[in-house]
Enzyme design. Structure first.
Site, PDB file in Angstrom:
ATOM      1  N   ASP A  18      36.340  20.916  43.549  1.00 53.63           N
ATOM      2  CA  ASP A  18      36.855  19.669  42.993  1.00 53.63           C
ATOM      3  C   ASP A  18      35.754  18.609  42.942  1.00 53.63           C
ATOM      4  O   ASP A  18      34.899  18.560  43.827  1.00 53.63           O
ATOM      5  CB  ASP A  18      38.025  19.191  43.878  1.00 53.63           C
ATOM      6  CG  ASP A  18      38.833  18.097  43.214  1.00 53.63           C
ATOM      7  OD1 ASP A  18      38.673  17.878  41.995  1.00 53.63           O
ATOM      8  OD2 ASP A  18      39.621  17.448  43.916  1.00 53.63           O
ATOM      9  N   ASN A  66      45.682  22.587  34.655  1.00 54.01           N
ATOM     10  CA  ASN A  66      44.501  22.140  33.904  1.00 54.01           C
ATOM     11  C   ASN A  66      44.679  22.230  32.381  1.00 54.01           C
ATOM     12  O   ASN A  66      43.952  21.568  31.638  1.00 54.01           O
ATOM     13  CB  ASN A  66      43.249  22.933  34.296  1.00 54.01           C
ATOM     14  CG  ASN A  66      42.689  22.571  35.658  1.00 54.01           C
ATOM     15  OD1 ASN A  66      42.042  23.365  36.328  1.00 54.01           O
ATOM     16  ND2 ASN A  66      42.933  21.337  36.096  1.00 54.01           N
TER      17      ASN A  66
HETATM   18  C1  FPP Z   1      37.191  20.168  39.246  1.00 56.22           C
HETATM   19  O1  FPP Z   1      36.562  19.028  38.770  1.00 56.22           O
HETATM   20  C2  FPP Z   1      36.834  21.345  38.530  1.00 56.22           C
HETATM   21  C3  FPP Z   1      37.598  22.145  37.719  1.00 56.22           C
HETATM   22  C4  FPP Z   1      38.444  21.713  36.603  1.00 56.22           C
HETATM   23  C5  FPP Z   1      37.571  23.580  37.937  1.00 56.22           C
HETATM   24  C6  FPP Z   1      36.230  24.185  38.287  1.00 56.22           C
HETATM   25  C7  FPP Z   1      35.345  24.413  37.135  1.00 56.22           C
HETATM   26  C8  FPP Z   1      34.019  24.592  37.256  1.00 56.22           C
HETATM   27  C9  FPP Z   1      33.324  24.594  38.564  1.00 56.22           C
HETATM   28  C10 FPP Z   1      33.214  24.768  36.030  1.00 56.22           C
HETATM   29  C11 FPP Z   1      32.798  26.128  35.675  1.00 56.22           C
HETATM   30  C12 FPP Z   1      33.491  27.270  36.302  1.00 56.22           C
HETATM   31  C13 FPP Z   1      33.018  28.539  36.231  1.00 56.22           C
HETATM   32  C14 FPP Z   1      33.704  29.650  36.937  1.00 56.22           C
HETATM   33  C15 FPP Z   1      31.824  28.852  35.468  1.00 56.22           C
HETATM   34  P1  FPP Z   1      37.441  17.872  38.194  1.00 56.22           P
HETATM   35  O2  FPP Z   1      37.231  17.812  36.728  1.00 56.22           O
HETATM   36  O3  FPP Z   1      38.863  18.022  38.633  1.00 56.22           O
HETATM   37  O4  FPP Z   1      36.800  16.637  38.923  1.00 56.22           O
HETATM   38  P2  FPP Z   1      37.461  15.217  39.146  1.00 56.22           P
HETATM   39  O5  FPP Z   1      38.657  15.416  40.027  1.00 56.22           O
HETATM   40  O6  FPP Z   1      36.370  14.455  39.819  1.00 56.22           O
HETATM   41  O7  FPP Z   1      37.802  14.668  37.789  1.00 56.22           O
END
Ligand code: FPP
Length: 245
Positions: A18, A66
Site C-alpha cells: 500500500d 480496485n
Molecule cells: C497500492 O497503492 C497499490 C496497489 C493498487 C496494488 C499494488 C500494485 C503494485 C505494487 C504495482 C505493480 C504490481 C505488480 C505485481 C507488478 P495505492 O494506489 O493504494 O496507494 P495510495 O493508498 O497511497 O493511493
C-alpha cells in the site's frame, strides 16, 4: 544471514502493498509513476524472499475493489502487470519460482490472462518458491465461492454435509495446498486487512510498516522477518504448553 534464524523462517509471507499513490504525491509525481516504483519494489521483495528461502510469497496486487478506480489507472495497472510478467518470466524460470494466482482471473483483460497463463505453465515445475499474485481478489468473494462449490458438491452427492470440516473448507479455497500465511506485512502505516485472505489469516502474525510501498527495501523486509522471529506463536495455547513444561 542478516541476523535471521533460518530455522524460524516464516514459511508463507503475505504482503498488502500500500502507498504507491501517496509516494507519488509526496514526490510530486503522477500516480502511475508511484505504481511503477511499486513494481520495482515487487521485484526486490521477490528476490529477497527467494534469497532468504521463504517458500511462499503472496502479494495483494489488485483487489476486487480496485476495479472502481479511475479507468485510466486500472488500465495502467494492467499494463504494468503485463510488463512485469514479461520482464520477470526468465528470472522466475532461472530461480525456480513457481507463479500462481488467486482471485477472479477471468475478470482480467484477455491479453493479461494469456500472459499469466503462459507464465503459470512455464513455471509450473519450479520448486524453490511459490509466488502468488492476488488479482481481482476479495476474501469475502472467495468465501462465498467456496460455499457455492460446497453446496454444489453436497447436492451432487459428492460430499456429506456432516463431513464438512475446517480442513475440507480450506481445500476449496484458492489457496488450497498452501500453508496459511505466517506473516502478513502491510505498508504505508494503515492498520487494516482490506478483505485479504480472511479465512487464511486466522493465526497470522501482523506487521505494519510505516514506509510507503515503493520505499519498502530489502532492509525493511528483513526487519519484518526479524520482528516476526521475536514473537511467540501460541495458537490459543499457553507458553508452558508450547515449551513442554
Ligand atoms: C497500492 O497503492 C497499490 C496497489 C493498487 C496494488 C499494488 C500494485 C503494485 C505494487 C504495482 C505493480 C504490481 C505488480 C505485481 C507488478 P495505492 O494506489 O493504494 O496507494 P495510495 O493508498 O497511497 O493511493
Amino acid at each position: 544471514m542478516y541476523g535471521i534464524d533460518k530455522s524460524k523462517l516464516p514459511r508463507h509471507v503475505a504482503i498488502i502493498m500500500d502507498g504507491n499513490g501517496r509516494w507519488a504525491k509526496k514526490n510530486a509525481l503522477k500516480r502511475l509513476t508511484g505504481h511503477k516504483k511499486g513494481a520495482d519494489a515487487v521485484r526486490n521483495a521477490v528476490r529477497t524472499c527467494r534469497e532468504l528461502g521463504i517458500e511462499y510469497l503472496t502479494l495483494y496486487a489488485f483487489s476486487v475493489e480496485n476495479w472502481s478506480r479511475p479507468k485510466d489507472e486500472v488500465r495502467a495497472l494492467m499494463a504494468l502487470l503485463e510488463e512485469y510478467l514479461n520482464s520477470e518470466l526468465q528470472e522466475m524460470i532461472d530461480n525456480g519460482i513457481k507463479l500462481s494466482t488467486i482471485g477472479n482471473i477471468r475478470a482480467l483483460p484477455e491479453k493479461v490472462q494469456g500472459i499469466l497463463n503462459n507464465a503459470v505453465q512455464k513455471t509450473a515445475m519450479n520448486r524453490k518458491m511459490v509466488l502468488t499474485l492476488a488479482l481481482s481478489y476479495g476474501g469475502r468473494d472467495e468465501i462465498i465461492e467456496v460455499v457455492r462449490k460446497i453446496v454444489e458438491d453436497v447436492e451432487a452427492g459428492k460430499l456429506e454435509k456432516t463431513s464438512i470440516t475446517k480442513n475440507i473448507f480450506s481445500n476449496y479455497l484458492f489457496t488450497s495446498g498452501m500453508p496459511d500465511p505466517d506473516l502478513l506485512i502491510r505498508t504505508s502505516g494503515e492498520y487494516r486487512i482490506s478483505n485479504f485472505l480472511l479465512w487464511q489469516m486466522a493465526y497470522t502474525e501482523f506487521y505494519f510498516a510505516d514506509v510507503l510501498w515503493p520505499d519498502f527495501s530489502k532492509e525493511c523486509l528483513i526487519n519484518a522477518i526479524l520482528d516476526y522471529q521475536k514473537r511467540e506463536r501460541r495458537f490459543g495455547m499457553t507458553s508452558d504448553q508450547l515449551s513442554g513444561n
